[in-house]
Structure formats: structure tokens, C-alpha cells
Motif scaffolding. Structure first.
Motif, PDB file in Angstrom:
ATOM      1  N   PHE A  55       0.795  -1.225   0.000  1.00  0.00           N
ATOM      2  CA  PHE A  55       0.000   0.000   0.000  1.00  0.00           C
ATOM      3  C   PHE A  55       0.828   1.276   0.000  1.00  0.00           C
ATOM      4  O   PHE A  55       0.282   2.369  -0.119  1.00  0.00           O
ATOM      5  CB  PHE A  55      -0.922   0.033   1.233  1.00  0.00           C
ATOM      6  N   GLY A  56       2.150   1.164   0.193  1.00  0.00           N
ATOM      7  CA  GLY A  56       2.957   2.367   0.295  1.00  0.00           C
ATOM      8  C   GLY A  56       2.852   3.050   1.636  1.00  0.00           C
ATOM      9  O   GLY A  56       3.200   4.222   1.778  1.00  0.00           O
ATOM     10  N   LEU A  57       2.389   2.322   2.663  1.00  0.00           N
ATOM     11  CA  LEU A  57       2.200   2.922   3.982  1.00  0.00           C
ATOM     12  C   LEU A  57       3.538   3.210   4.662  1.00  0.00           C
ATOM     13  O   LEU A  57       4.466   2.404   4.601  1.00  0.00           O
ATOM     14  CB  LEU A  57       1.360   2.003   4.864  1.00  0.00           C
ATOM     15  N   ASN A  58       3.601   4.350   5.303  1.00  0.00           N
ATOM     16  CA  ASN A  58       4.815   4.808   5.970  1.00  0.00           C
ATOM     17  C   ASN A  58       4.980   4.080   7.317  1.00  0.00           C
ATOM     18  O   ASN A  58       4.134   4.229   8.198  1.00  0.00           O
ATOM     19  CB  ASN A  58       4.700   6.322   6.196  1.00  0.00           C
ATOM     20  N   PRO A  59       6.050   3.315   7.511  1.00  0.00           N
ATOM     21  CA  PRO A  59       6.254   2.621   8.785  1.00  0.00           C
ATOM     22  C   PRO A  59       6.270   3.554   9.989  1.00  0.00           C
ATOM     23  O   PRO A  59       5.782   3.202  11.064  1.00  0.00           O
ATOM     24  CB  PRO A  59       7.611   1.925   8.600  1.00  0.00           C
ATOM     25  N   ASP A  60       6.840   4.762   9.828  1.00  0.00           N
ATOM     26  CA  ASP A  60       6.872   5.717  10.942  1.00  0.00           C
ATOM     27  C   ASP A  60       5.463   6.157  11.330  1.00  0.00           C
ATOM     28  O   ASP A  60       5.163   6.342  12.504  1.00  0.00           O
ATOM     29  CB  ASP A  60       7.716   6.942  10.580  1.00  0.00           C
ATOM     30  N   TRP A  61       4.602   6.337  10.323  1.00  0.00           N
ATOM     31  CA  TRP A  61       3.217   6.701  10.628  1.00  0.00           C
ATOM     32  C   TRP A  61       2.522   5.558  11.354  1.00  0.00           C
ATOM     33  O   TRP A  61       1.784   5.773  12.315  1.00  0.00           O
ATOM     34  CB  TRP A  61       2.455   7.060   9.353  1.00  0.00           C
ATOM     35  N   LEU A  62       2.757   4.329  10.899  1.00  0.00           N
ATOM     36  CA  LEU A  62       2.137   3.180  11.549  1.00  0.00           C
ATOM     37  C   LEU A  62       2.612   3.032  12.992  1.00  0.00           C
ATOM     38  O   LEU A  62       1.820   2.741  13.890  1.00  0.00           O
ATOM     39  CB  LEU A  62       2.455   1.896  10.765  1.00  0.00           C
ATOM     40  N   LYS A  63       3.892   3.278  13.231  1.00  0.00           N
ATOM     41  CA  LYS A  63       4.444   3.093  14.571  1.00  0.00           C
ATOM     42  C   LYS A  63       4.107   4.244  15.509  1.00  0.00           C
ATOM     43  O   LYS A  63       3.774   4.022  16.677  1.00  0.00           O
ATOM     44  CB  LYS A  63       5.977   2.948  14.491  1.00  0.00           C
ATOM     45  N   GLN A  64       4.200   5.480  15.017  1.00  0.00           N
ATOM     46  CA  GLN A  64       4.094   6.649  15.898  1.00  0.00           C
ATOM     47  C   GLN A  64       2.900   7.556  15.596  1.00  0.00           C
ATOM     48  O   GLN A  64       2.593   8.443  16.390  1.00  0.00           O
ATOM     49  CB  GLN A  64       5.377   7.492  15.793  1.00  0.00           C
ATOM     50  N   GLY A  65       2.251   7.373  14.433  1.00  0.00           N
ATOM     51  CA  GLY A  65       1.151   8.254  14.066  1.00  0.00           C
ATOM     52  C   GLY A  65       1.615   9.615  13.594  1.00  0.00           C
ATOM     53  O   GLY A  65       0.844  10.570  13.592  1.00  0.00           O
ATOM     54  N   ILE A  66       2.884   9.730  13.181  1.00  0.00           N
ATOM     55  CA  ILE A  66       3.422  11.012  12.726  1.00  0.00           C
ATOM     56  C   ILE A  66       3.969  10.863  11.312  1.00  0.00           C
ATOM     57  O   ILE A  66       4.266   9.761  10.868  1.00  0.00           O
ATOM     58  CB  ILE A  66       4.531  11.542  13.662  1.00  0.00           C
ATOM     59  N   GLY A  67       4.095  11.992  10.625  1.00  0.00           N
ATOM     60  CA  GLY A  67       4.563  11.955   9.253  1.00  0.00           C
ATOM     61  C   GLY A  67       3.425  11.613   8.318  1.00  0.00           C
ATOM     62  O   GLY A  67       2.290  11.382   8.737  1.00  0.00           O
ATOM     63  N   PRO A  68       3.701  11.559   6.992  1.00  0.00           N
ATOM     64  CA  PRO A  68       2.650  11.219   6.036  1.00  0.00           C
ATOM     65  C   PRO A  68       2.218   9.763   6.186  1.00  0.00           C
ATOM     66  O   PRO A  68       3.006   8.905   6.582  1.00  0.00           O
ATOM     67  CB  PRO A  68       3.326  11.454   4.678  1.00  0.00           C
ATOM     68  N   MET A  69       0.963   9.484   5.864  1.00  0.00           N
ATOM     69  CA  MET A  69       0.486   8.100   5.915  1.00  0.00           C
ATOM     70  C   MET A  69       1.178   7.267   4.834  1.00  0.00           C
ATOM     71  O   MET A  69       1.468   6.097   5.029  1.00  0.00           O
ATOM     72  CB  MET A  69      -1.031   8.052   5.737  1.00  0.00           C
ATOM     73  N   TYR A  70       1.433   7.893   3.667  1.00  0.00           N
ATOM     74  CA  TYR A  70       2.084   7.212   2.555  1.00  0.00           C
ATOM     75  C   TYR A  70       3.454   7.814   2.294  1.00  0.00           C
ATOM     76  O   TYR A  70       3.695   8.993   2.554  1.00  0.00           O
ATOM     77  CB  TYR A  70       1.245   7.321   1.285  1.00  0.00           C
ATOM     78  N   LEU A  71       4.353   7.001   1.720  1.00  0.00           N
ATOM     79  CA  LEU A  71       5.672   7.465   1.312  1.00  0.00           C
ATOM     80  C   LEU A  71       5.711   7.607  -0.195  1.00  0.00           C
ATOM     81  O   LEU A  71       4.910   7.026  -0.912  1.00  0.00           O
ATOM     82  CB  LEU A  71       6.751   6.471   1.748  1.00  0.00           C
ATOM     83  N   ARG A  72       6.674   8.386  -0.689  1.00  0.00           N
ATOM     84  CA  ARG A  72       6.856   8.519  -2.124  1.00  0.00           C
ATOM     85  C   ARG A  72       8.339   8.659  -2.419  1.00  0.00           C
ATOM     86  O   ARG A  72       9.128   9.020  -1.547  1.00  0.00           O
ATOM     87  CB  ARG A  72       6.098   9.729  -2.681  1.00  0.00           C
ATOM     88  N   THR A  73       8.738   8.368  -3.654  1.00  0.00           N
ATOM     89  CA  THR A  73      10.113   8.548  -4.093  1.00  0.00           C
ATOM     90  C   THR A  73      10.193   9.821  -4.922  1.00  0.00           C
ATOM     91  O   THR A  73       9.197  10.515  -5.114  1.00  0.00           O
ATOM     92  CB  THR A  73      10.562   7.346  -4.952  1.00  0.00           C
ATOM     93  N   GLU A  74      11.387  10.112  -5.460  1.00  0.00           N
ATOM     94  CA  GLU A  74      11.510  11.303  -6.305  1.00  0.00           C
ATOM     95  C   GLU A  74      10.620  11.184  -7.538  1.00  0.00           C
ATOM     96  O   GLU A  74      10.121  12.173  -8.062  1.00  0.00           O
ATOM     97  CB  GLU A  74      12.968  11.496  -6.735  1.00  0.00           C
TER      98      GLU A  74
END
Length: 230
Positions: A55-74
Motif C-alpha cells: 500500500f505504500g504505507l509509511n512505517p513511521d506513521w504506523l508506529k508513531q502516528g506522525i509523518g505522512p500516511m504514505y511514502l513517495r520517491t523522487e
């Protein structure tokens, strides 16, 4: 790392999984593996990798609830295997409205008495909000009743700034009321400037008055935002 329950709720929210069976299917694992992780109070590391890859889910968001829900590359990242409700075009996730946080939501119903300490509110659930909508002292509540229709509908989600207690006439505030719990009212300084008038936005509810000391005792905070269906 946060407790299993906190991360588990974010995973369910992000994957639209309502049960362990549905989540096990998303993660391609056995349901018993989820039960084992819950018992150990620990989320296996490979779950985060699977959720990122699928899903492209951001591990930091899953762990801490901070940052974007999804990650992206350049080049941009778009989840290809996500269900229709999750798939989206690559976007800029750095702005404050794109950064998400999962907040606790509380019921407004409680037993309140002026002679007793303020009661604790009962947890009603969780909600995912833009990070910019949360700040220190903000409490999220689920609207109860119809006393502020048409401004606030029943079951709407409210952001109450408990640090904003300086009353300005005409604004909407949350306050405790005996036998009701937390209610919403527009507050006005009365004509003699020695007390306050509390008004509902619905004509079905009569206005009431409060002395300054009693208002100060009952006041919870100012309603600063509303999420609701129209």
C-alpha cells in the motif's frame, strides 16, 4: 515502540480492515499470527514491510502516528495493489494537511455535578485527522443530541480547545451540564454585563443563564473545528 493496540488500530484504519480475519487476508498471514502478536504486545517487523510494499504505507506513521500516511520517491509512488479506496496518484505529502495523526474520540455523555470533581469522558473510538488539526490541549468529541442543529449535526466530530477558555460572545463552547454531560452552546455576555447567556442554535431549546463563577467551573473549551456529513 508504542503498544500493539495503538499500531493495530492504525493498520486497521489504513487498510479498511474491520476484523482480524480481514487483516490476516491483507497481510497474507494466519489469523492466529495476529492473536500471537497481540498476546506478545508487539507488531512483527515484516508487517511494516508488507504494508509498505502493498500500500505504500509509511512505517513511521504506523508506529508513531506522525509523518505522512504514505511514502513517495523522487519519481512518485503510487500503490498498485491497494484497493480502490486506498489507491491514489502520487502527491506531495509534506504539507501539514497531508500529514495524518490518529486521535482518540470521546463520548459527551457523562455524570456531572457542580459539587464533584470533573468526570473523565468515556472513549468512543479513534479518528484519523490532518496533523495540523491537532495541538496541545485539543480534545476530540462525538456530538450527542440535536441542540446545535443546523450548525452541528448529531454524531459530528468536534475539536475542542480546552486551553481556550476566554469567552468571546457569539462563539461556540463546550461545557458541562448537570444530568447531561458535555453540551455545546453559544455564549454571550448579558445586557447587564454581570453574567452569561447560553443559547442553542436550535429553536427547540430554551436559553439559560450562568453566573461568571459557575460558567468558569463548567467551561471545557472552545469548539475550533467540526467534521460532519451534510
Amino acid at each position: 515502540m508504542p503498544a500493539f493496540a495503538e499500531i493495530y488500530e492504525r493498520i486497521k484504519l489504513a487498510t479498511n480492515s474491520r476484523t482480524q480475519v480481514e487483516l490476516a487476508e491483507v497481510l497474507d498471514i494466519r489469523q492466529s499470527s495476529i492473536s500471537d502478536a497481540k498476546r506478545r504486545n508487539s507488531v512483527p517487523g515484516d508487517w511494516f514491510m508488507k504494508l509498505f510494499e502493498k500500500f505504500g504505507l509509511n512505517p513511521d506513521w504506523l508506529k508513531q502516528g506522525i509523518g505522512p500516511m504514505y511514502l513517495r520517491t523522487e519519481q512518485g509512488y503510487t500503490p498498485q495493489d491497494a484497493p480502490a479506496s486506498l489507491a491514489e496518484n502520487a502527491a506531495h505529502y509534506g504539507d501539514t494537511l497531508a500529514r495524518g495523526v490518529v486521535a482518540s474520540v470521546y463520548h459527551m455523555r457523562c455524570d456531572y455535578c457542580d459539587e464533584q470533581p470533573r468526570p473523565s469522558l468515556e472513549l468512543a473510538g479513534k479518528i484519523s485527522l490532518p496533523h495540523s488539526f491537532m495541538k496541545d490541549g485539543l480534545s476530540v468529541m462525538r456530538m450527542r443530541g440535536t441542540n446545535m442543529i443546523p450548525t452541528v449535526m448529531s454524531d459530528a466530530h468536534l475539536g475542542v480547545d480546552t486551553m481556550d477558555r476566554d469567552v468571546i460572545s457569539g462563539r461556540v463552547y463546550a461545557l458541562f451540564a448537570p444530568n447531561e454531560g458535555v453540551i455545546l452552546r453559544r455564549i454571550f455576555l448579558n445586557s447587564s454585563q454581570d453574567g452569561y447567556v447560553l443559547r442553542s442554535d436550535s429553536a427547540d431549546f430554551p436559553e439559560t443563564t450562568l453566573a461568571p463563577d459557575l460558567l468558569n467551573k463548567r467551561l471545557v473549551g472552545r469548539v475550533v473545528w467540526i467534521f460532519q456529513e451534510l
